[in-house]
Design an enzyme around this catalytic site. Sequence first.
Site, mmCIF file in Angstrom:
data_model
loop_
_atom_site.group_PDB
_atom_site.id
_atom_site.type_symbol
_atom_site.label_atom_id
_atom_site.label_comp_id
_atom_site.label_asym_id
_atom_site.label_seq_id
_atom_site.Cartn_x
_atom_site.Cartn_y
_atom_site.Cartn_z
ATOM 1 N N ASN A 161 11.882 6.217 7.936
ATOM 2 C CA ASN A 161 12.445 5.186 8.795
ATOM 3 C C ASN A 161 11.494 4.000 8.882
ATOM 4 O O ASN A 161 10.289 4.167 8.790
ATOM 5 C CB ASN A 161 12.676 5.737 10.206
ATOM 6 C CG ASN A 161 13.833 6.698 10.315
ATOM 7 O OD1 ASN A 161 14.846 6.535 9.680
ATOM 8 N ND2 ASN A 161 13.671 7.715 11.145
ATOM 9 N N LYS B 269 0.851 -1.194 0.000
ATOM 10 C CA LYS B 269 0.000 0.000 0.000
ATOM 11 C C LYS B 269 0.883 1.238 0.000
ATOM 12 O O LYS B 269 1.729 1.398 0.879
ATOM 13 C CB LYS B 269 -0.902 0.022 1.239
ATOM 14 C CG LYS B 269 -2.065 -0.951 1.227
ATOM 15 C CD LYS B 269 -3.229 -0.477 0.375
ATOM 16 C CE LYS B 269 -3.882 0.754 0.920
ATOM 17 N NZ LYS B 269 -4.632 0.553 2.161
ATOM 18 N N HIS B 270 0.713 2.107 -0.975
ATOM 19 C CA HIS B 270 1.413 3.386 -1.025
ATOM 20 C C HIS B 270 2.922 3.217 -0.885
ATOM 21 O O HIS B 270 3.577 3.874 -0.092
ATOM 22 C CB HIS B 270 0.846 4.351 0.008
ATOM 23 C CG HIS B 270 -0.577 4.722 -0.266
ATOM 24 N ND1 HIS B 270 -0.960 5.504 -1.339
ATOM 25 C CD2 HIS B 270 -1.720 4.377 0.377
ATOM 26 C CE1 HIS B 270 -2.280 5.637 -1.341
ATOM 27 N NE2 HIS B 270 -2.760 4.956 -0.309
ATOM 28 N N HIS C 205 13.776 5.395 -0.202
ATOM 29 C CA HIS C 205 12.967 6.602 -0.446
ATOM 30 C C HIS C 205 12.630 6.696 -1.939
ATOM 31 O O HIS C 205 13.391 6.227 -2.766
ATOM 32 C CB HIS C 205 13.707 7.862 -0.019
ATOM 33 C CG HIS C 205 13.926 7.956 1.463
ATOM 34 N ND1 HIS C 205 12.935 8.307 2.347
ATOM 35 C CD2 HIS C 205 15.042 7.709 2.222
ATOM 36 C CE1 HIS C 205 13.421 8.298 3.583
ATOM 37 N NE2 HIS C 205 14.688 7.941 3.526
#
Length: 396
Positions: free
Chosen positions: A234, A67-68, A396
């Site tokens: 994180n 998800k996302h 990221h």
Amino acid sequence: MNELALKYGCNPNQKPSRIYMSDGSNLPIEVVNGRPGYINLLDALNSWQLVSELRRATGLPAAASFKHVSPAGAAVGLPLSDTLKKIYFVDDIPGLDDSPVACAYARARGADRMSSYGDFIALSDTCDKTTALIIKREVSDGVIAPDFTPEALEILKEKRKGTYNVIKMDPNYRPEPVECKQVYGITFEQGRNEIRLDDPALFENIPTRNKTFTDEARRDLIIALITLKYTQSNSVCYVKDGQAIGIGAGQQSRIHCTRLAGQKADTWWLRQHPKVLNLPFIDGIRRADRDNTIDVYISEDEHDDVLRDGAWQQFFKERPEVLTREEKLAWIAQNTDVALGSDAFFPFGDNIERAHKSGVRYIAQAGGSVRDDHVIMTCDKYDIAMTFTGVRLFHH
């Protein structure tokens, strides 16, 4: 096919949108059904990397619920106990015990059902009929796998009135060793993160008094680290018996990651409490309403919500007994031998204190904090075995 036009990007106002191969080669994916969007494809490609790496590291079929651009769950295909089948609502799926890939997805989807609602699914192995039957009944956006049996494909093509996203991934595809992306018109370039997390050297630097890692603990820590490699930082991941049971992603503070993931791990364990297993739900309750009701019943808000007068009748045939705080703590204390991975070092021992409350006995983290001594001391206080991997896994 070299490119695929998309309806829009992350948001409807972000047009035009497409994916393409800059070197002119063909895309390594085939859209078998549906019309995946920008975020769908981000989830698909990140989750595929996760499950293919889990497959390589463990030798077991793997699955992820994404998800996302972070996993809500990840697991390998170990058999499920009767209790897990019940809390994952797959005890009526025919052929489950004979399908490791279906067991993997049942674990990945079932561990955090609230977060997995509307997920994108990744399977390391061919999607069979049994796995498709689990997917059929849950709300999700799509699935990526190296292949689909004809029976599975027939089931999946009927989902969402024929618009369900089904993507076939070329398992032999290997990307270039250098990757690029743009932010605000500026191009970033870096070497891909190709580190192997099943390397025995990751378990050589053990600074704690307890230096014993069982084979199962090593497997679970490898699962945690690979999961973290594809989780927005994180991040912290609790794993037990071959599956992530709590993932804390994208928090600015590591202790908040540890608390968030620990709370999810506690919820996973509390769902196995006899009072939860025997909740008297009304006939025909929607799956999403049932999952939300269980979540609230376990939480500290049960008196204000699902058990208060005038509310419980919407969910239950009769008013359930309260699951008291004392009962919750006593039940959570029975959860043991949990493995915990972190995508970077723990800066303070407070992370270990919180992890201990959720049954953590094994830890893998990068090490290198100026307070490593305090972290080690806290592990020794609870007889926790911890390895310093020397590897940071920011994503990221």
